[in-house]
Design a protein around this motif. Structure first.
Motif, PDB file in Angstrom:
ATOM      1  N   GLN A 151     -40.792  10.195  -4.145  1.00  0.00           N
ATOM      2  CA  GLN A 151     -39.578   9.379  -4.194  1.00  0.00           C
ATOM      3  C   GLN A 151     -39.273   8.907  -2.775  1.00  0.00           C
ATOM      4  N   HIS A 152     -38.593   7.821  -2.674  1.00  0.00           N
ATOM      5  CA  HIS A 152     -38.319   7.197  -1.375  1.00  0.00           C
ATOM      6  C   HIS A 152     -36.808   7.079  -1.214  1.00  0.00           C
ATOM      7  N   HIS A 153     -36.372   7.047   0.060  1.00  0.00           N
ATOM      8  CA  HIS A 153     -34.944   7.307   0.285  1.00  0.00           C
ATOM      9  C   HIS A 153     -34.187   6.286   1.114  1.00  0.00           C
ATOM     10  N   THR A 154     -34.775   5.128   1.375  1.00  0.00           N
ATOM     11  CA  THR A 154     -33.978   4.181   2.180  1.00  0.00           C
ATOM     12  C   THR A 154     -33.865   2.816   1.493  1.00  0.00           C
ATOM     13  N   TYR A 155     -32.687   2.222   1.660  1.00  0.00           N
ATOM     14  CA  TYR A 155     -32.480   0.832   1.233  1.00  0.00           C
ATOM     15  C   TYR A 155     -33.396  -0.084   2.045  1.00  0.00           C
ATOM     16  N   TRP A 173     -36.864  -0.103   0.634  1.00  0.00           N
ATOM     17  CA  TRP A 173     -36.735  -0.733  -0.691  1.00  0.00           C
ATOM     18  C   TRP A 173     -36.680  -2.264  -0.513  1.00  0.00           C
ATOM     19  N   ARG A 227     -36.213  18.760   8.780  1.00  0.00           N
ATOM     20  CA  ARG A 227     -35.089  18.251   7.996  1.00  0.00           C
ATOM     21  C   ARG A 227     -33.801  18.284   8.827  1.00  0.00           C
ATOM     22  N   ALA A 270     -34.011   5.529   9.644  1.00  0.00           N
ATOM     23  CA  ALA A 270     -32.631   5.848   9.257  1.00  0.00           C
ATOM     24  C   ALA A 270     -31.633   5.168  10.191  1.00  0.00           C
ATOM     25  N   LYS A 275     -26.836   7.630  -2.250  1.00  0.00           N
ATOM     26  CA  LYS A 275     -28.158   8.035  -1.754  1.00  0.00           C
ATOM     27  C   LYS A 275     -29.246   7.330  -2.571  1.00  0.00           C
ATOM     28  N   VAL A 276     -30.371   7.081  -1.930  1.00  0.00           N
ATOM     29  CA  VAL A 276     -31.507   6.480  -2.636  1.00  0.00           C
ATOM     30  C   VAL A 276     -32.517   7.589  -2.908  1.00  0.00           C
ATOM     31  N   LYS A 277     -32.988   7.648  -4.150  1.00  0.00           N
ATOM     32  CA  LYS A 277     -34.015   8.642  -4.505  1.00  0.00           C
ATOM     33  C   LYS A 277     -34.831   8.000  -5.625  1.00  0.00           C
ATOM     34  N   THR A 283     -38.648   6.193  -7.143  1.00  0.00           N
ATOM     35  CA  THR A 283     -40.083   5.930  -7.039  1.00  0.00           C
ATOM     36  C   THR A 283     -40.263   4.429  -6.795  1.00  0.00           C
TER      37      THR A 283
END
Ligand code: SF4
Ligand code: SF4
Length: 204
Positions: free
Chosen positions: A49-53, A56, A128, A169, A185-187, A189
């Motif tokens: 899974q990926h976590h940034t706008y 994206w 982290r 980030a 938050k972005v989570k 695929t």
């Protein structure tokens, strides 16, 4: 609400982060004498899974350059991917489904692939925000090399992903007027990012 559009300057900054990461990846791969050449496997079926706008939106720059037929085909593949992931999760298994962007073993959007795609293969570490360190041993072929060459995993060269994630980030926060924390938050695929379209946010 409006689409998060990346200016040419932001695109350049994202690509500069990716380029530096790729340089480090190459140095580590070189030290390990590791390459993907001749690999019988294809790790684009690994579940991430990926976590940034930011990433994206960057992915969608590439998607928009594909012809409309290819985009429709991708949408079907992405929906199929999401269904298969649900089935695996319902069976309490880690999903292993080929990324919808993989065509005949190659990434259709190689230039626009995300950070995780760019670091898969060689050993990597990440720190982290809570201070805990995580280690990734690399793919099965690289693990075999490391086991042969090094007594301990800790002796092997690695890609430290943290600075690159931090830079992404920071850039994302600037893009969101230093208010990243106020957005969900972005989570997701890659398939979910394809289905959702580009990120649309309540921004000025
Ligand atoms: S985006 Fe490209 S490199 Fe990443 S998993 Fe999908 S096909 Fe593979
Ligand atoms: S990263 Fe490893 S598993 Fe993936 S294609 Fe390269 S050698 Fe094969």
């Amino acid at each position: 609400m409006k689409e998060l559009v990346l200016s040419p300057e932001v695109v350049e900054a994202v690509e500069s982060i990716y380029n530096r990461l790729e340089d480090l990846y190459s140095q580590v791969a070189e030290k390990l004498k590791f390459s993907c050449k001749g690999c019988p496997d294809n790790c684009c079926d690994s579940y991430f899974q990926h976590h940034t706008y930011l990433e994206w939106a960057y992915l969608h720059i590439g998607l928009k350059q594909l012809d409309p037929e290819k985009q429709s085909e991708l949408m079907l593949r992405a929906r199929n991917y999401v269904e298969k992931v649900k089935e695996a999760e319902a069976a309490d298994k880690r999903p292993q489904v080929m990324c919808p962007l993989n065509e005949d073993g190659l990434c259709m959007l190689y230039k626009h692939r995300l950070l995780v795609c760019r670091t898969h293969g060689v050993p990597a570490t990440i720190k982290r925000p809570d201070g805990q360190s995580l280690a990734f041993p690399g793919c099965f072929r690289c693990q075999a090399i490391v086991e042969k060459k090094y007594f301990h995993f800790s002796d092997a060269p690695k890609v430290e992903r943290t600075p690159f994630l931090q830079q992404l980030a920071r850039l994302e926060n600037e893009l969101l007027h230093n208010e990243r924390a106020k957005y969900p938050k972005v989570k997701m695929t890659i398939a979910e990012m394809i289905i959702a379209g580009p990120p649309v946010l309540d921004i000025d």
